[in-house]
Design a protein around this motif. Structure first.
Motif, PDB file in Angstrom:
ATOM      1  N   CYS A   9      23.294  46.208  43.452  1.00 41.85           N
ATOM      2  CA  CYS A   9      24.270  45.831  44.472  1.00 41.85           C
ATOM      3  C   CYS A   9      25.388  45.001  43.855  1.00 41.85           C
ATOM      4  CB  CYS A   9      23.593  45.027  45.583  1.00 41.85           C
ATOM      5  SG  CYS A   9      22.295  45.938  46.460  1.00 41.85           S
ATOM      6  N   GLY A  10      26.620  45.441  44.055  1.00 46.80           N
ATOM      7  CA  GLY A  10      27.756  44.731  43.495  1.00 46.80           C
ATOM      8  C   GLY A  10      27.822  44.858  41.995  1.00 46.80           C
ATOM      9  N   LYS A  11      28.735  44.113  41.385  1.00 48.21           N
ATOM     10  CA  LYS A  11      28.939  44.152  39.940  1.00 48.21           C
ATOM     11  C   LYS A  11      28.629  42.780  39.347  1.00 48.21           C
ATOM     12  CE  LYS A  11      32.466  47.788  40.121  1.00 48.21           C
ATOM     13  NZ  LYS A  11      32.216  48.095  41.534  1.00 48.21           N
ATOM     14  N   PRO A  12      27.979  42.763  38.179  1.00 46.84           N
ATOM     15  CA  PRO A  12      27.574  41.482  37.577  1.00 46.84           C
ATOM     16  C   PRO A  12      28.732  40.519  37.365  1.00 46.84           C
ATOM     17  CG  PRO A  12      26.511  43.326  36.458  1.00 46.84           C
ATOM     18  CD  PRO A  12      27.519  43.918  37.388  1.00 46.84           C
ATOM     19  N   ASN A  13      29.906  41.038  37.015  1.00 41.47           N
ATOM     20  CA  ASN A  13      31.050  40.160  36.743  1.00 41.47           C
ATOM     21  C   ASN A  13      31.656  39.558  38.009  1.00 41.47           C
ATOM     22  OD1 ASN A  13      30.763  40.667  34.041  1.00 41.47           O
ATOM     23  ND2 ASN A  13      32.330  42.254  33.973  1.00 41.47           N
ATOM     24  N   TYR A  14      31.172  39.997  39.166  1.00 40.93           N
ATOM     25  CA  TYR A  14      31.674  39.477  40.439  1.00 40.93           C
ATOM     26  C   TYR A  14      30.581  38.712  41.175  1.00 40.93           C
ATOM     27  CZ  TYR A  14      35.658  42.620  39.796  1.00 40.93           C
ATOM     28  OH  TYR A  14      36.773  43.250  39.304  1.00 40.93           O
ATOM     29  N   GLU A  15      29.684  38.103  40.426  1.00 42.98           N
ATOM     30  CA  GLU A  15      28.543  37.431  41.029  1.00 42.98           C
ATOM     31  C   GLU A  15      28.937  36.074  41.608  1.00 42.98           C
ATOM     32  OE1 GLU A  15      24.262  37.873  39.677  1.00 42.98           O
ATOM     33  OE2 GLU A  15      24.834  35.942  38.804  1.00 42.98           O
ATOM     34  N   LEU A  16      28.479  35.821  42.820  1.00 37.68           N
ATOM     35  CA  LEU A  16      28.704  34.558  43.509  1.00 37.68           C
ATOM     36  C   LEU A  16      27.377  33.817  43.628  1.00 37.68           C
ATOM     37  CD1 LEU A  16      30.936  35.919  46.423  1.00 37.68           C
ATOM     38  CD2 LEU A  16      31.717  34.937  44.249  1.00 37.68           C
ATOM     39  N   ALA A  17      27.458  32.518  43.827  1.00 39.05           N
ATOM     40  CA  ALA A  17      26.258  31.709  44.013  1.00 39.05           C
ATOM     41  C   ALA A  17      26.251  31.134  45.418  1.00 39.05           C
ATOM     42  CB  ALA A  17      26.218  30.582  42.982  1.00 39.05           C
ATOM     43  N   LEU A  43      39.920  30.710  47.454  1.00 37.48           N
ATOM     44  CA  LEU A  43      39.077  29.674  46.875  1.00 37.48           C
ATOM     45  C   LEU A  43      39.650  28.291  47.162  1.00 37.48           C
ATOM     46  CD1 LEU A  43      38.672  31.315  43.343  1.00 37.48           C
ATOM     47  CD2 LEU A  43      37.172  31.615  45.320  1.00 37.48           C
ATOM     48  N   VAL A  44      38.765  27.302  47.225  1.00 36.89           N
ATOM     49  CA  VAL A  44      39.172  25.908  47.424  1.00 36.89           C
ATOM     50  C   VAL A  44      38.420  25.038  46.424  1.00 36.89           C
ATOM     51  CG1 VAL A  44      39.119  23.941  48.991  1.00 36.89           C
ATOM     52  CG2 VAL A  44      39.762  26.174  49.857  1.00 36.89           C
ATOM     53  N   ASP A  45      39.145  24.119  45.801  1.00 38.95           N
ATOM     54  CA  ASP A  45      38.517  23.156  44.905  1.00 38.95           C
ATOM     55  C   ASP A  45      37.613  22.239  45.731  1.00 38.95           C
ATOM     56  OD1 ASP A  45      38.228  20.583  43.381  1.00 38.95           O
ATOM     57  OD2 ASP A  45      39.420  21.688  41.918  1.00 38.95           O
ATOM     58  N   GLU A  50      25.073  27.796  47.135  1.00 35.58           N
ATOM     59  CA  GLU A  50      24.622  26.452  46.817  1.00 35.58           C
ATOM     60  C   GLU A  50      24.860  25.533  48.006  1.00 35.58           C
ATOM     61  OE1 GLU A  50      26.773  25.365  43.318  1.00 35.58           O
ATOM     62  OE2 GLU A  50      25.926  26.990  42.092  1.00 35.58           O
ATOM     63  N   ASN A  51      23.782  24.973  48.519  1.00 32.17           N
ATOM     64  CA  ASN A  51      23.865  24.075  49.691  1.00 32.17           C
ATOM     65  C   ASN A  51      24.618  24.738  50.843  1.00 32.17           C
ATOM     66  OD1 ASN A  51      22.546  21.949  48.291  1.00 32.17           O
ATOM     67  ND2 ASN A  51      24.491  21.404  47.305  1.00 32.17           N
ATOM     68  N   ASN A  52      24.325  26.007  51.056  1.00 32.65           N
ATOM     69  CA  ASN A  52      24.913  26.797  52.134  1.00 32.65           C
ATOM     70  C   ASN A  52      26.414  27.016  51.955  1.00 32.65           C
ATOM     71  OD1 ASN A  52      24.061  28.308  54.371  1.00 32.65           O
ATOM     72  ND2 ASN A  52      24.930  26.816  55.808  1.00 32.65           N
ATOM     73  N   ASN A  53      26.906  26.909  50.724  1.00 31.09           N
ATOM     74  CA  ASN A  53      28.299  27.205  50.383  1.00 31.09           C
ATOM     75  C   ASN A  53      28.339  28.355  49.382  1.00 31.09           C
ATOM     76  OD1 ASN A  53      29.771  25.076  51.833  1.00 31.09           O
ATOM     77  ND2 ASN A  53      28.764  23.660  50.418  1.00 31.09           N
ATOM     78  N   THR A  54      29.224  29.317  49.630  1.00 32.19           N
ATOM     79  CA  THR A  54      29.429  30.397  48.670  1.00 32.19           C
ATOM     80  C   THR A  54      30.342  29.898  47.565  1.00 32.19           C
ATOM     81  OG1 THR A  54      29.235  32.013  50.459  1.00 32.19           O
ATOM     82  CG2 THR A  54      30.154  32.790  48.386  1.00 32.19           C
ATOM     83  N   VAL A  55      29.907  30.051  46.318  1.00 33.86           N
ATOM     84  CA  VAL A  55      30.591  29.440  45.174  1.00 33.86           C
ATOM     85  C   VAL A  55      30.943  30.502  44.142  1.00 33.86           C
ATOM     86  CG1 VAL A  55      30.338  27.812  43.260  1.00 33.86           C
ATOM     87  CG2 VAL A  55      29.430  27.231  45.518  1.00 33.86           C
ATOM     88  N   LEU A  56      32.154  30.390  43.604  1.00 37.00           N
ATOM     89  CA  LEU A  56      32.574  31.223  42.481  1.00 37.00           C
ATOM     90  C   LEU A  56      32.817  30.322  41.275  1.00 37.00           C
ATOM     91  CD1 LEU A  56      33.587  33.890  41.167  1.00 37.00           C
ATOM     92  CD2 LEU A  56      35.870  33.299  42.014  1.00 37.00           C
ATOM     93  N   TYR A  57      32.139  30.617  40.164  1.00 36.54           N
ATOM     94  CA  TYR A  57      32.388  29.918  38.911  1.00 36.54           C
ATOM     95  C   TYR A  57      33.470  30.677  38.159  1.00 36.54           C
ATOM     96  CZ  TYR A  57      28.352  26.893  39.585  1.00 36.54           C
ATOM     97  OH  TYR A  57      27.480  25.954  40.074  1.00 36.54           O
ATOM     98  N   GLY A 112      35.735  26.029  35.978  1.00 35.17           N
ATOM     99  CA  GLY A 112      35.807  25.503  37.333  1.00 35.17           C
ATOM    100  C   GLY A 112      34.731  26.057  38.246  1.00 35.17           C
ATOM    101  N   ARG A 113      34.521  25.365  39.331  1.00 34.85           N
ATOM    102  CA  ARG A 113      33.564  25.771  40.370  1.00 34.85           C
ATOM    103  C   ARG A 113      34.278  25.624  41.704  1.00 34.85           C
ATOM    104  NH1 ARG A 113      30.525  22.525  43.595  1.00 34.85           N
ATOM    105  NH2 ARG A 113      28.582  23.385  44.490  1.00 34.85           N
ATOM    106  N   TYR A 114      34.377  26.734  42.457  1.00 36.22           N
ATOM    107  CA  TYR A 114      35.206  26.740  43.659  1.00 36.22           C
ATOM    108  C   TYR A 114      34.425  27.287  44.851  1.00 36.22           C
ATOM    109  CZ  TYR A 114      38.871  26.146  40.184  1.00 36.22           C
ATOM    110  OH  TYR A 114      39.628  25.670  39.146  1.00 36.22           O
TER     111      TYR A 114
END
Length: 290
Positions: free
Chosen positions: A59-67, A96-98, A69-76, A80-82
């Protein structure tokens, strides 16, 4: 006799077309069942090309992986972590938001240094000249009074600095940078593009307060993954996205077919056609199986 052979050929082609459509729909149904949209917090539509870490490998592509964390969707992204505020599959953008910026606290500042040069068109998620503008923080040893682009942050921010802290909406040229100032932080926003204030970093004539700048940082900035779409359909040529009609336009009009054949006068590629041709391309190359 010739007419009968022609009808027979047409009939075989029709059967092949119907079989292909049936196979396509069957595969789509199975793939959607196995890879339904994931969710994390307020982002409930995480789907191809994006994926969460816990999603099945197909499912999806490895290079587009999101996390999640604490009920927040995060992109590294690089160093940076956004937080992911939204994903728009109609125009291929992710906002994205800082995490250092808090809506109700104008003294909150970005945690991560973000600048356009961090990204490139070879990246999986990359920038576009018209998607966002920078916000630059400067520490100046002397007070700046002769340039309205230098917005005093003292009403909100205490940097524990001996100098004067200014924020600049948009980029700054070397000619405009004061000798006594140094860059402390760079971040980005797409709010002003949304509101029609500017089209790039160097066309700002508007006067912003720091409250305006903080509001823009709360909104965040957009990136796009349309580079993959461009490369597949337009080859080495550039492409643009027509927001009014929700379609990709190759520039100057040349593109590659899904089977890699170069052709002219491709016209505008709708989302439906992109999806259909991508899927048939995968079946033809053996990359998609039911």
């Amino acid at each position: 006799m010739h007419k009968r052979n022609t009808y027979s050929t047409y009939f075989r082609l029709l059967l092949f077309f119907l079989f292909t459509v049936f196979l396509q729909q069957s595969c789509i149904a199975q793939k959607q069942e196995a890879c339904g949209p994931s969710s994390c917090g307020k982002i409930t539509n995480i789907s191809d090309p994006f994926r969460l870490k816990q999603d099945p490998p197909n499912c999806g592509k490895p290079n587009y992986e999101l996390a999640c964390e604490n009920n927040n969707t995060v992109l590294y992204l690089h160093s940076g972590r956004y937080y992911v505020e939204s994903i728009n599959y109609n125009n291929f953008t992710i906002r994205l938001v800082d995490p250092g910026v808090q809506q109700t606290d104008c003294s909150s500042i970005p945690r991560f240094f973000f600048y356009r040069r961090n990204l490139s068109r070879s990246s999986d998620v990359y920038d576009d000249d018209y998607l966002f503008q920078h916000v630059i923080y400067l520490n100046c040893s002397n007070r700046v009074t002769d340039d309205p682009k230098y917005v005093d942050t003292a009403s909100c921010i205490n940097w524990n600095s001996n100098g004067y802290i200014y924020a600049i909406a948009g980029g700054i040229t070397a000619q405009r940078l004061k000798v006594e100032c140094r860059v402390m932080m760079s971040t980005a926003t797409s709010l002003w593009r949304r509101e029609g204030y500017a089209y790039n970093d160097y066309t700002y004539n508007e006067s912003f307060s720091y409250t305006d700048i903080h509001r823009a940082l709360v909104f965040g900035f957009e990136l796009t993954w349309m580079n993959g779409v461009c490369e597949r359909y337009c080859g080495q040529n550039k492409c643009s996205y027509a927001y009014a009609w929700e379609r990709v336009e190759c520039i100057p009009g040349y593109c590659y077919t899904p089977l890699g054949m170069y052709r002219e006068n491709c016209g505008n590629l709708s989302k439906l056609r992109i999806f259909a041709e991508e899927y048939l391309y995968g079946i033809g190359r053996g990359k998609i199986f039911c």
